[in-house]
Design an enzyme around this catalytic site. Structure first.
Site, PDB file in Angstrom:
ATOM      1  N   GLY A 153       0.336   0.050  13.785  1.00  0.00           N
ATOM      2  CA  GLY A 153       0.487  -1.392  13.935  1.00  0.00           C
ATOM      3  C   GLY A 153      -0.818  -2.102  13.675  1.00  0.00           C
ATOM      4  N   SER A 154      -0.984  -3.264  14.280  1.00  0.00           N
ATOM      5  CA  SER A 154      -2.144  -4.104  13.989  1.00  0.00           C
ATOM      6  C   SER A 154      -3.429  -3.485  14.536  1.00  0.00           C
ATOM      7  CB  SER A 154      -1.948  -5.492  14.598  1.00  0.00           C
ATOM      8  OG  SER A 154      -2.177  -5.485  15.993  1.00  0.00           O
TER       9      SER A 154
ATOM     10  N   GLU B 251      -3.146   3.985  13.179  1.00  0.00           N
ATOM     11  CA  GLU B 251      -2.906   3.697  11.765  1.00  0.00           C
ATOM     12  C   GLU B 251      -2.696   2.196  11.615  1.00  0.00           C
ATOM     13  OE1 GLU B 251       0.689   4.321   8.666  1.00  0.00           O
ATOM     14  OE2 GLU B 251       0.003   6.171   9.647  1.00  0.00           O
TER      15      GLU B 251
ATOM     16  N   GLU C 202      -5.818  -8.300   5.453  1.00  0.00           N
ATOM     17  CA  GLU C 202      -4.570  -7.752   4.934  1.00  0.00           C
ATOM     18  C   GLU C 202      -3.522  -8.864   4.871  1.00  0.00           C
ATOM     19  OE1 GLU C 202      -1.801  -3.880   5.809  1.00  0.00           O
ATOM     20  OE2 GLU C 202      -2.513  -5.031   7.533  1.00  0.00           O
TER      21      GLU C 202
ATOM     22  N   CYS D 231       0.900  -0.783   4.566  1.00  0.00           N
ATOM     23  CA  CYS D 231      -0.511  -0.783   4.958  1.00  0.00           C
ATOM     24  C   CYS D 231      -1.444  -0.457   3.801  1.00  0.00           C
ATOM     25  CB  CYS D 231      -0.741   0.187   6.118  1.00  0.00           C
ATOM     26  SG  CYS D 231      -0.273   1.878   5.783  1.00  0.00           S
TER      27      CYS D 231
END
Length: 460
Positions: free
Chosen positions: A214-215, A235, A363, A269
């Site tokens: 996640g974030s 991750e 991102e 991602c």
């Protein structure tokens, strides 16, 4: 009991209402998982775990169409890509089962000194303990596989919290494990939209390993709150760069670049986000790329020919639009774009946005790619490395020298040569550097992280 409404990503119509867990329920589930691990006589034998993983893979394949439609419905991934996700998920289960054939300790040499004479030493593998897994929305089945299949393979009880926007695939997958004969205490779900309750799961002292997807903001925060001795893998995301050398064949590279940039509307991602093109090839590249992007089929993910679907929530579509507008106001050129619905954006290409713009530094997680012209290949590598994130990168070149130079100098955990940044197989290492993550993903590597080696020394 409170409930959670799951919405269709494309049109925001209600899809299903499901019960949510509360704090007492979490306490019960943690106690059950901890008791399962403590009861060593009740641990599943290796062959039993292999059989369960393979059985679930077979069950998943038999219901592949149902799962693919559900992924498209709750997550907005176009159906053709959702079908690929299901196939990968089934293969991931088999990967975990197959990895157990080689998942073992090793002999430690003795007799190398007089003090070690007459001894025989070796290591064995043991499960680390209770695993807490917190997952993301963008791959609502395959990310779950990457978190719970390794845990089950090595013998760890696991409690998985799917994203609140996409819990259905997780619930149905866990039901397959029940059908395959796995007792509930070994694999449980936590369904909640309460971040504090998720934090309680992650930071409970009975949890020995946290798997978080996640974030970065949330992941690094949770890591700071872990009890002593608890391991973790994080991750997060990135702003993946692509270098296009002057020797690249523009005609052949557009298709992989387009796939890497707009697959799942950029909600990956390692989506291709920043493209650095030799100034002499800039106009040609932009012309060919814009023609291909204009031809992308955008819309309902349940339709069989859709290539780009919606973002997960209207607020995400609005955020991406705001970032685009900010870049344009600061001088970026724009090709394409615009709203198709409250969650669906037409793909955009931004030309030379300022280095300090959000789309250049953060991102985007949307259907946007930034294209920058460069004069010097070395300066392009430097610009590609000039962000806080480092995950996967790629370089396109027909000349091997520049390709290898980029592969050596790009700050990335993986560099693809003549392929897009989002390429991945489920058995390869997958890791973020810098603020993009911690630890190494990929099923064999996660199995290693979720286990501990114990050394045994025998003396004659």
């Amino acid at each position: 009991m409170s409930t959670l409404t799951v919405f269709q990503a494309f049109d925001r119509s209600p899809a299903r209402e499901i019960p949510m867990d509360d704090a007492p329920t979490l306490a019960t589930k943690l106690a059950a998982a901890a008791a399962a691990f403590k009861d060593r006589d009740g641990w599943l034998k290796t062959y039993e775990r292999v059989a369960i993983l393979r059985k679930v893979a077979d069950l998943l394949n038999a219901r592949a169409e149902t799962f693919a439609k559900q992924i498209a419905l709750e997550g907005g991934k176009p159906y053709p890509d959702a079908a690929v996700e299901v196939a990968r998920a089934a293969d991931g289960l088999r990967n975990a089962a197959d990895e157990l054939r080689n998942f073992a300790g090793k002999e430690i040499p003795m007799g190398l000194t007089p003090a070690s004479e007459g001894r025989w030493a070796f290591t064995t593998k043991e499960p680390i303990g209770v695993v807490a897994a917190i997952s993301a929305f963008n791959h609502p089945l395959n990310l779950i596989i990457h978190q719970i299949a390794p845990a089950i393979a090595v013998g760890c009880p696991v409690i998985i919290k799917p994203a609140a926007a996409t819990p259905l695939s997780c619930l149905d997958l866990v039901a397959l494990f029940r059908e395959a004969g796995l007792e509930e205490r070994w694999c449980q779900t936590l369904i909640t939209d309460d971040n504090l309750l998720a934090e309680k799961l992650a930071t409970d002292p009975r949890v020995r390993f946290l798997s978080f997807i996640g974030s970065a903001k949330v992941g690094w925060y949770l890591r700071s709150k872990l009890p002593p001795g608890t391991r973790c893998a994080l991750e997060h995301g990135g702003a993946a760069p692509v270098l296009i050398h002057s020797s690249a064949d523009i005609g052949t590279i557009i298709e992989p670049i387009t796939k890497g940039a707009y697959y799942h509307a950029g909600q990956v991602c390692v989506s291709t986000q920043r493209i650095f093109v030799d100034r002499a090839r800039f106009d040609d590249f932009v012309e060919v790329l814009s023609a291909r992007v204009a031809a992308l089929r955008v819309g309902d993910p349940l339709l069989p020919n859709t290539e780009v679907g919606p973002l997960i929530h209207p607020r995400e579509a609005n955020r991406v639009s705001e970032w685009i507008d900010e870049a344009i106001a600061a001088g970026a050129g724009r090709i394409g774009g615009g709203h198709l619905s409250e969650t669906t954006l037409k793909p955009s290409i931004l030309l030379n946005p300022p280095p300090e713009a959000k789309v250049s530094q953060l991102e985007v997680f949307g259907p946007v790619v930034c294209v920058y012209g460069y004069e010097d290949f070395g300066s392009a590598i430097e610009a590609a490395n000039g962000v806080r994130w480092s995950f996967q990168a790629s370089v396109f070149a027909r000349d091997i020298g520049p390709a290898l130079t980029a592969a050596q100098r790009l700050e990335a955990s993986a560099v693809m040569i003549n392929d897009h940044t989002a390429f991945r197989t489920d058995w390869m290492p997958f890791a973020g550097r810098k603020e993009s993550g911690y630890g190494v993903g990929g099923i064999p590597w996660t199995m290693k992280d979720m286990s501990e080696e114990k050394m045994i020394v025998l003396r004659r």
